[in-house]
Design an enzyme around this catalytic site. Sequence first.
Site, PDB file in Angstrom:
ATOM      1  CD  GLN A   1      -3.249  74.507  53.433  1.00 30.67           C
ATOM      2  OE1 GLN A   1      -3.958  74.882  54.347  1.00 30.67           O
ATOM      3  NE2 GLN A   1      -2.934  75.302  52.428  1.00 30.67           N
TER       4      GLN A   1
ATOM      5  NE  ARG B   1      -7.328  79.022  62.064  1.00 28.63           N
ATOM      6  CZ  ARG B   1      -7.617  78.979  60.768  1.00 28.63           C
ATOM      7  NH1 ARG B   1      -6.927  79.696  59.896  1.00 28.63           N
ATOM      8  NH2 ARG B   1      -8.608  78.235  60.322  1.00 28.63           N
TER       9      ARG B   1
ATOM     10  CG  HIS C   1      -7.730  74.054  57.528  1.00 31.40           C
ATOM     11  ND1 HIS C   1      -7.345  75.269  58.043  1.00 31.40           N
ATOM     12  CD2 HIS C   1      -7.683  74.205  56.182  1.00 31.40           C
ATOM     13  CE1 HIS C   1      -7.057  76.113  57.053  1.00 31.40           C
ATOM     14  NE2 HIS C   1      -7.255  75.485  55.908  1.00 31.40           N
TER      15      HIS C   1
ATOM     16  CG  ASN D   1     -10.148  77.212  57.413  1.00 30.74           C
ATOM     17  OD1 ASN D   1      -9.884  78.326  57.860  1.00 30.74           O
ATOM     18  ND2 ASN D   1      -9.907  76.882  56.152  1.00 30.74           N
ATOM     19  CD  GLU D   2     -10.927  79.927  54.076  1.00 25.86           C
ATOM     20  OE1 GLU D   2     -10.870  79.167  53.107  1.00 25.86           O
ATOM     21  OE2 GLU D   2     -10.217  80.913  54.201  1.00 25.86           O
TER      22      GLU D   2
ATOM     23  CG  ASN E   1      -9.501  82.318  57.299  1.00 29.13           C
ATOM     24  OD1 ASN E   1      -9.178  82.676  58.438  1.00 29.13           O
ATOM     25  ND2 ASN E   1      -9.503  81.058  56.930  1.00 29.13           N
TER      26      ASN E   1
ATOM     27  CE1 TYR F   1      -4.763  84.421  52.289  1.00 29.20           C
ATOM     28  CE2 TYR F   1      -6.999  83.791  52.874  1.00 29.20           C
ATOM     29  CZ  TYR F   1      -5.635  83.609  52.984  1.00 29.20           C
ATOM     30  OH  TYR F   1      -5.147  82.631  53.784  1.00 29.20           O
TER      31      TYR F   1
ATOM     32  CD  GLU G   1      -6.489  80.705  56.477  1.00 32.27           C
ATOM     33  OE1 GLU G   1      -6.550  81.045  55.281  1.00 32.27           O
ATOM     34  OE2 GLU G   1      -6.787  79.565  56.868  1.00 32.27           O
TER      35      GLU G   1
ATOM     36  CD1 TRP H   1      -2.049  81.208  53.828  1.00 36.53           C
ATOM     37  CD2 TRP H   1      -2.812  80.131  55.650  1.00 36.53           C
ATOM     38  NE1 TRP H   1      -2.043  79.861  53.550  1.00 36.53           N
ATOM     39  CE2 TRP H   1      -2.502  79.185  54.654  1.00 36.53           C
ATOM     40  CE3 TRP H   1      -3.278  79.692  56.901  1.00 36.53           C
ATOM     41  CZ2 TRP H   1      -2.666  77.812  54.863  1.00 36.53           C
ATOM     42  CZ3 TRP H   1      -3.444  78.330  57.093  1.00 36.53           C
ATOM     43  CH2 TRP H   1      -3.151  77.410  56.076  1.00 36.53           C
TER      44      TRP H   1
ATOM     45  CD  GLU I   1      -3.341  77.913  48.423  1.00 35.01           C
ATOM     46  OE1 GLU I   1      -2.879  77.748  49.569  1.00 35.01           O
ATOM     47  OE2 GLU I   1      -4.373  78.538  48.187  1.00 35.01           O
ATOM     48  CD1 TRP I   2      -5.772  74.582  50.098  1.00 32.03           C
ATOM     49  CD2 TRP I   2      -5.966  72.439  50.730  1.00 32.03           C
ATOM     50  NE1 TRP I   2      -5.868  74.542  51.472  1.00 32.03           N
ATOM     51  CE2 TRP I   2      -5.985  73.251  51.876  1.00 32.03           C
ATOM     52  CE3 TRP I   2      -6.075  71.037  50.904  1.00 32.03           C
ATOM     53  CZ2 TRP I   2      -6.096  72.731  53.169  1.00 32.03           C
ATOM     54  CZ3 TRP I   2      -6.195  70.524  52.185  1.00 32.03           C
ATOM     55  CH2 TRP I   2      -6.206  71.370  53.292  1.00 32.03           C
TER      56      TRP I   2
HETATM   57  C1  GBH Z   1      -7.623  79.801  52.635  1.00 31.75           C
HETATM   58  O1  GBH Z   1      -8.498  79.617  51.578  1.00 31.75           O
HETATM   59  C2  GBH Z   1      -7.406  78.466  53.303  1.00 31.75           C
HETATM   60  O2  GBH Z   1      -7.953  78.425  54.587  1.00 31.75           O
HETATM   61  C3  GBH Z   1      -5.994  78.016  53.311  1.00 31.75           C
HETATM   62  O3  GBH Z   1      -5.948  76.640  53.572  1.00 31.75           O
HETATM   63  C4  GBH Z   1      -5.314  78.421  52.035  1.00 31.75           C
HETATM   64  O4  GBH Z   1      -4.018  77.905  51.967  1.00 31.75           O
HETATM   65  C5  GBH Z   1      -5.294  79.936  52.002  1.00 31.75           C
HETATM   66  O5  GBH Z   1      -6.562  80.480  52.118  1.00 31.75           O
HETATM   67  C6  GBH Z   1      -4.654  80.515  50.765  1.00 31.75           C
HETATM   68  O6  GBH Z   1      -5.428  80.328  49.637  1.00 31.75           O
HETATM   69  O7  GBH Z   1      -4.047  85.714  44.410  1.00 31.75           O
HETATM   70  O8  GBH Z   1      -6.317  85.705  43.634  1.00 31.75           O
HETATM   71  O9  GBH Z   1      -5.180  83.654  44.036  1.00 31.75           O
HETATM   72  C7  GBH Z   1      -9.090  80.797  51.085  1.00 31.75           C
HETATM   73  C8  GBH Z   1      -9.194  80.788  49.610  1.00 31.75           C
HETATM   74  C9  GBH Z   1      -8.184  81.236  47.579  1.00 31.75           C
HETATM   75  C10 GBH Z   1      -7.923  82.770  49.372  1.00 31.75           C
HETATM   76  C11 GBH Z   1      -7.039  81.873  46.867  1.00 31.75           C
HETATM   77  C12 GBH Z   1      -6.783  83.393  48.688  1.00 31.75           C
HETATM   78  C13 GBH Z   1      -5.699  83.801  46.696  1.00 31.75           C
HETATM   79  C14 GBH Z   1      -5.994  85.062  46.019  1.00 31.75           C
HETATM   80  N1  GBH Z   1      -8.040  81.373  49.015  1.00 31.75           N
HETATM   81  N2  GBH Z   1      -6.912  83.262  47.272  1.00 31.75           N
HETATM   82  S1  GBH Z   1      -5.323  85.039  44.424  1.00 31.75           S
END
Ligand code: GBH
Length: 475
Positions: free
Chosen positions: A26, A79, A125, A170-171, A299, A301, A376, A426, A433-434
């Site tokens: 990334q 990290r 990762h 990771n995840e 991790n 969110y 994260e 994070w 973002e992939w």
């Molecule tokens: C992680 O994935 C990864 O480890 C990391 O590489 C990635 O960059 C990071 O999270 C952020 O995505 O506003 O509804 O889109 C976890 C999967 C999917 C979690 C998207 C956060 C965003 C919430 N992620 N999600 S939203």
Amino acid sequence: AILSDPTLKACLPSSFLYGAASASHQIEGCIDADGKGRNVWDEILKDKKGENGEDACNSYEMWREDVGLLKEYGCGTYRFSISWARIRPQGDKTDKVNEKGIAYYSDLIDALLEAGIQPCITIFHWDHPQALEDRYGSFSSPEIVDDFVNFARVLFERLGDRCKYWITINEPHIFTMLSSMTYMKDRWNKETDYAKLAKTLLLCHAKTVDLYRREFQPTQSGKIGITLNCDWAEPIDDSPAAKEAAQVTLDLVMGLYADPVYLGKFPDSLKSEFGEHAPSFTGEEWALVKGSSEFFGLNHYGTSYTTGERLDRATASPVEYAFGRTKRVYEKDGKLIGTKGENGHPYDVPWGFRKLLRYIHARYTGPLGLAIYVTENGFPVEGEGKLSIDEAVNDTLRQTYYAGYVEQLLRAVKEDGIDMGGYMAWSLLDNLEWVFGYGPRFGITVVERDNGFKRTPKKSAYLLRDVFRYALGGK
Ligand code: GBH
């Protein structure tokens, strides 16, 4: 609310690690430099010029600036992950170690330690060598376990004298989901592959931990574990169906990995979810898997509601399968659950984070006496990529998000007695973002990719610095 609450002052132990996180593919760019092999993401995104990892944040060249930012933000840890294809371009255990790849990470570690920052390395990762995909279908095959463990061995041998925190994977949950959407798309079997890949990933993890414990930990004395993702699932009402759906969601996302690793069993619901395809281990494998994590890497969110409605097996997409085919919504009684992030999902829900910490503490870490490390946590401000630099720096929604989540973390320590070992934002930088490219911005630092990758701190970076300084009792 944190800085004006004297009960939260110095509430964290001095061993608590505050920092920021990133991942190799990334941020690094320079995907063909110094003998690096191609990885699956080089391949997946090869036609997406400007939205792939070719240059990213150019951290392969600008890592010294990244260390400077971490220092500026008062971070005690960084990290980051290692690009497997920089270390072993072809990936397999007979492949020669690429010394230039080792040197890159070795120099980074030295600079971090020099700055008083503890490295925390994610071994994997998601960016494995394309050669392993070509040879045997990478994680579709149990053959990968040996190659994975041998890759980890190189890292312990070359970097382990200076790194005290290791994360194997990771995840795994999100990784399998992304795999189903990308390079495994054409061969993905939604009925069987989540369980199949989970088993392979758990063995990669457990055998790596076993190697570390036998050959390296006695002299290097670091900690090793796994990082799992989990958003909280809240039943939308008191109906048994909504409650059951919430539990199934937690089981499929987190329990599929956490129950084996911490409890030595699979969640009860897996039998009904996977039927005859439910994963299983031999006695010998269980002995390796159970107890194979020395902390709980989390991790986290956001939060969604479960309605209790289950989606049909035939029509559910692979991604819906990954969540146990439970229907998840973001609104209750006409009210959104939280502020919307970049992709339209509302998810700034601090109370969901608190509930998840209590759940993990009650089910996993409390009884075992382990600490939770948040590896994260972050928020992608909607439309941030279209703002001017000054506007992006003034990231009020992200500041609100972090203030709310960190407050809940501190209260979990202070009021619930939960053992928290660390917190990593994070992400250090706005990065790739992939499959979503550079649209979503999770960084606490702006990166101007069209202006020499210039880095500019966002205000949230200083908010984090200030609240953790206060909670750690510093000035
Ligand atoms: C992680 O994935 C990864 O480890 C990391 O590489 C990635 O960059 C990071 O999270 C952020 O995505 O506003 O509804 O889109 C976890 C999967 C999917 C979690 C998207 C956060 C965003 C919430 N992620 N999600 S939203």
